[in-house]
Scaffold this active site. Sequence first.
Site, short mmCIF file in Angstrom:
data_model
loop_
_atom_site.label_atom_id
_atom_site.label_comp_id
_atom_site.label_asym_id
_atom_site.label_seq_id
_atom_site.Cartn_x
_atom_site.Cartn_y
_atom_site.Cartn_z
N GLU A 87 -32.89 34.91 -11.76
CA GLU A 87 -34.08 35.58 -11.92
C GLU A 87 -35.02 34.99 -13.02
O GLU A 87 -34.79 34.56 -14.05
CB GLU A 87 -33.56 37.04 -12.32
CG GLU A 87 -34.75 37.97 -12.62
CD GLU A 87 -33.95 39.26 -13.44
OE1 GLU A 87 -33.14 39.16 -14.15
OE2 GLU A 87 -34.73 40.31 -12.96
N ASN A 94 -41.59 41.76 -9.95
CA ASN A 94 -40.19 40.68 -10.16
C ASN A 94 -39.82 40.10 -8.74
O ASN A 94 -39.24 40.71 -8.18
CB ASN A 94 -39.41 41.39 -11.08
CG ASN A 94 -38.18 40.53 -11.49
OD1 ASN A 94 -37.80 39.44 -11.20
ND2 ASN A 94 -37.29 41.10 -12.59
N LYS A 109 -38.25 42.63 -6.49
CA LYS A 109 -37.12 43.54 -6.96
C LYS A 109 -37.40 45.05 -7.12
O LYS A 109 -38.62 45.51 -7.45
CB LYS A 109 -36.92 43.07 -8.54
CG LYS A 109 -35.83 43.74 -9.11
CD LYS A 109 -35.67 43.32 -10.61
CE LYS A 109 -34.64 43.77 -11.51
NZ LYS A 109 -34.52 43.00 -12.72
N GLU A 118 -38.80 45.87 -18.27
CA GLU A 118 -39.20 45.78 -17.06
C GLU A 118 -39.87 46.70 -16.19
O GLU A 118 -40.97 46.44 -15.49
CB GLU A 118 -38.00 45.60 -16.13
CG GLU A 118 -37.43 44.25 -16.36
CD GLU A 118 -36.19 44.04 -15.43
OE1 GLU A 118 -36.66 43.77 -14.16
OE2 GLU A 118 -35.05 43.53 -15.75
N CYS A 154 -30.93 40.76 -9.73
CA CYS A 154 -30.16 41.31 -11.03
C CYS A 154 -29.82 42.80 -10.74
O CYS A 154 -28.79 43.01 -10.12
CB CYS A 154 -31.14 41.15 -12.24
SG CYS A 154 -30.38 41.47 -13.84
N ASN A 184 -30.40 38.24 -15.33
CA ASN A 184 -30.98 37.85 -16.87
C ASN A 184 -30.18 39.41 -17.30
O ASN A 184 -30.77 40.43 -17.31
CB ASN A 184 -32.15 37.91 -17.29
CG ASN A 184 -32.90 36.60 -17.04
OD1 ASN A 184 -33.11 35.88 -17.81
ND2 ASN A 184 -33.43 36.51 -15.86
N1 CDT Z 1 -32.78 41.88 -15.49
C1 CDT Z 1 -31.76 42.89 -15.25
O1 CDT Z 1 -32.22 43.39 -14.24
N2 CDT Z 1 -31.14 43.16 -16.15
C2 CDT Z 1 -30.39 44.20 -15.96
C3 CDT Z 1 -30.05 44.79 -17.41
C4 CDT Z 1 -29.58 46.14 -17.53
S1 CDT Z 1 -29.65 46.76 -19.07
C5 CDT Z 1 -31.02 47.57 -19.49
C6 CDT Z 1 -29.05 43.93 -15.13
O2 CDT Z 1 -28.74 44.88 -14.51
O3 CDT Z 1 -28.32 43.32 -15.29
#
Ligand code: CDT
Length: 314
Positions: free
Chosen positions: A47, A110, A127, A146, A172, A197
């Site tokens: 991502e 995204n 996303k 985000e 993600c 990420n």
């Molecule tokens: N980038 C992304 O979607 N990261 C989320 C972190 C969640 S914590 C706010 C994930 O689900 O891995």
Amino acid sequence: MSRRLVAAAAQLGPIHRADSRESVVRRLVDLMRQAADRGCGLVVYPELALTTFFPRWLYDSQDEVDAWFESEMPNAATRPLFEEAKRLGIGFHLGYAELCEEDGATRRFNTAILVGPDGEIVGKYRKIHLPGTAEPVPDAPFQHLEKRYFEVGNLGFPVWRAHDAIVGMCICNDRRWPETFRVMGLKGAEMVVLGYNTPDFNIHVDEPKHLRMFHNHVTMQANAYQNGCWVIASAKAGHEDGFGLIGGSCIIAPTGEIASVAMTEDDELVTCEVDFSLGEYIRRTVFNFEKHRRIEHYGIITGQTGVVVSPENG
Ligand code: CDT
């Protein structure tokens, strides 16, 4: 005759705030050449693969935010990757921040694209499950904004015919939701590709660190098995300007087993020969949707978001 593909999750180590797109694309090209040496037909990048995970910061101006976005794809910085893919005959999946004009407005998503072995874009996904907040969390060591910087994706969960299979994409946080995979599963997805990420620290709650990796894998393993599909998942890992991201990039079989997994938090190619026929027995037996799904009891899933406890249940 079984359909097979050597697939790669191309994990990226940290990308710091000062790193240029050009320097990142050189790393992506290097990983693609390693993939060619291993006979891969598809490379899955993370991502927001072209930059640092920029939603961890609050910015002073919209111009500063927009500097992280791509307004065309390919563009001058990414063209070498598309050209190398075509030269090598390898498809790829790439996540990036997309800025576009749509319906008379500037929109920001995204996004991830699937590119064919001819270097042409086959499909695009935006996303849907955006985590984090729109406003900064007070006193947090970093942010996850985000919901501030992106709109919710407006393309649904499409699937595409590619690599002699039916392929879906998500990004993600989408991977944690059974709905994401079931929608694609109902469209016949045999492989879902995704990047992530994931910070190694939960800013919202005091959570043991090891659970970050456990939840990463357990959700994808369950979703792979419950839909009889392969999952190719690629992390951005390591410490970006001191902020940690988990690794754990992996290829998960339709049995729910991890077939191959990253050993580092750096640029690393994780490969596996994917046999698409492996998922068939699961989709024919325990998760034969047509035979066993009981949709008359599922309406609540699309009818409401939050939990509603009725008096008789409370
Ligand atoms: N980038 C992304 O979607 N990261 C989320 C972190 C969640 S914590 C706010 C994930 O689900 O891995």
